[in-house]
Enzyme design. Structure first.
Site, PDB file in Angstrom:
ATOM      1  CG  ASP A 159      26.945  29.570  45.614  1.00 53.36           C
ATOM      2  OD1 ASP A 159      27.728  29.115  45.045  1.00 53.36           O
ATOM      3  OD2 ASP A 159      26.906  29.225  46.894  1.00 53.36           O
ATOM      4  N   GLY A 161      25.631  33.554  39.837  1.00 53.37           N
ATOM      5  CA  GLY A 161      26.896  34.451  39.308  1.00 53.37           C
ATOM      6  C   GLY A 161      28.335  33.974  39.978  1.00 53.37           C
ATOM      7  CG  ASP A 162      32.814  34.258  39.350  1.00 54.28           C
ATOM      8  OD1 ASP A 162      33.163  34.612  40.839  1.00 54.28           O
ATOM      9  OD2 ASP A 162      33.726  33.774  38.624  1.00 54.28           O
ATOM     10  CG  PHE A 163      31.908  35.002  45.413  1.00 57.53           C
ATOM     11  CD1 PHE A 163      33.347  34.682  45.010  1.00 57.53           C
ATOM     12  CD2 PHE A 163      31.238  34.013  46.080  1.00 57.53           C
ATOM     13  CE1 PHE A 163      33.948  33.608  45.423  1.00 57.53           C
ATOM     14  CE2 PHE A 163      32.023  33.011  46.495  1.00 57.53           C
ATOM     15  CZ  PHE A 163      33.040  32.704  46.156  1.00 57.53           C
ATOM     16  CG  HIS A 178      36.700  29.432  55.671  1.00 59.65           C
ATOM     17  ND1 HIS A 178      36.503  28.258  56.564  1.00 59.65           N
ATOM     18  CD2 HIS A 178      35.816  29.097  54.878  1.00 59.65           C
ATOM     19  CE1 HIS A 178      35.632  27.271  56.167  1.00 59.65           C
ATOM     20  NE2 HIS A 178      34.857  27.992  55.110  1.00 59.65           N
TER      21      HIS A 178
END
Length: 336
Positions: A199, A225-227, A244
């Protein structure tokens, strides 16, 4: 005996007044009124003194919320019902943080719902002048409120993994795992598994603290991190209430990050509500309205999940219903 059904005019009036009830619930949560009643009933005067409010307006607010089942009267005393106890900060299923989040960040943007339906632009984007998550990230206090509110959803997920057998694999990565509440619940009784939470950096303090409290720091680690860019290598990927939040194109970018990091056959668990195809009442239909007003995302039906996963190079294996409003959508990463 059940209460008589009100005439349509009265029922519609009650629905139209829902915005007032939601604000009253927020006030009760913000003033910690329900928390003050954890040890038993108190008078309105006592609650007013403890909350620093005049007794008359507080009493009128409590009287209104008594009508909707949040409080009950015992002579001159006020007590919470099992429903109202959920607004106590000490309740294991507390929703006080959710009350704060929705009223402090969602309420005003919903004033623009008409324009959202006309244009498709989320009300939050119009209200804040930028996407909701971007606005949240600008202030650590906002990000902390969001994390706390999402942790409140643990109660709604209670029992979600009861009787559920994880697919084979030693390492489970929770992508967008926030404070680790979902992964902790998933791995608590599975000591042979290791976990990693991915996250944003701002979430790390809450995650580290939560994992330490639950004695899981030795088995679950946090990676900032950045998914959208990359995710850790793992045998199983959990996406707990993440997809969602995003439109299909953004979801494809997240799933593509997983496909690049995973070996063929790796499993993906999408932990979300699945909208039923008929008029059956379902919590996700209401949450979908939240998505419409706040984010570019949406709740999805099973066919919509299947199509999305196939576009990302995954195969939907099965949808596992749970005792909660949420399901476990199991998928496998296809070979290249």
């Amino acid at each position: 005996m059940s209460a008589p059904t009100p005439p349509p005019g009265i029922a519609m009036t009650q629905l139209l007044g829902g915005f007032q009830v939601s604000q009253a619930l927020y006030v009760a949560a913000k003033l910690d009124v329900c928390t003050m009643l954890d040890d038993g009933p108190r008078t309105v005067a006592d609650l007013a003194e403890r909350s620093g409010t005049p007794a008359d307006p507080l009493g009128r607010l409590i009287r209104t919320l008594t009508m909707v089942g949040v409080f009950r009267s015992e002579g001159d005393l006020v007590a919470t019902t099992p429903l109202g106890a959920l607004l106590s900060r000490n309740h294991p299923g507390s929703l006080a943080g959710m009350a704060e989040l929705w009223m402090e960040t969602h309420y005003a943007p919903f004033e623009g719902l008409l324009e959202t339906v006309r244009t498709g632009v989320p009300g939050a984007t119009r209200h804040f002048g930028k996407p909701f998550f971007e606005w949240l990230a600008e202030d650590p206090a906002r990000a902390e409120l969001m994390t706390r509110a999402m942790a409140n959803m643990t109660g709604a997920r209670e029992g979600m993994f009861d009787g559920y057998e994880l697919p084979p694999g030693r390492v489970v990565a929770d992508i967008g795992g926030a404070d680790g509440s979902v992964l902790a619940q998933l791995l608590a009784d599975r000591p042979e598994r290791k976990g990693v939470i991915l996250d944003l950096p701002a979430v790390e303090p809450a995650a580290t603290s939560n994992l330490a409290e639950q004695g899981l720091s030795d088995r679950i680690t946090f990676t900032a991190g950045d998914f959208f860019e990359s995710v850790p290598a793992a045998d199983i990927y959990a996406l707990g209430f993440v997809l969602h939040d995003w439109d299909d194109d953004s979801c494809l970018r997240i799933l593509e990050s997983i496909r690049k990091a995973a070996n063929p056959g790796a499993r993906v668990l999408v932990l979300e509500g699945v909208i039923p195809p008929d008029d059956t009442p379902h919590m996700m239909k209401m949450i979908d309205l939240t998505m419409l007003g706040m984010l570019p995302g949406r709740e999805r039906t099973e066919p919509e999940f299947r199509t999305l996963l196939e576009r990302a190079g995954l195969t939907l294996d099965r949808v596992v219903p749970t005792p909660t409003p949420f399901s476990i959508v199991e998928a496998s990463v296809n070979g290249s």
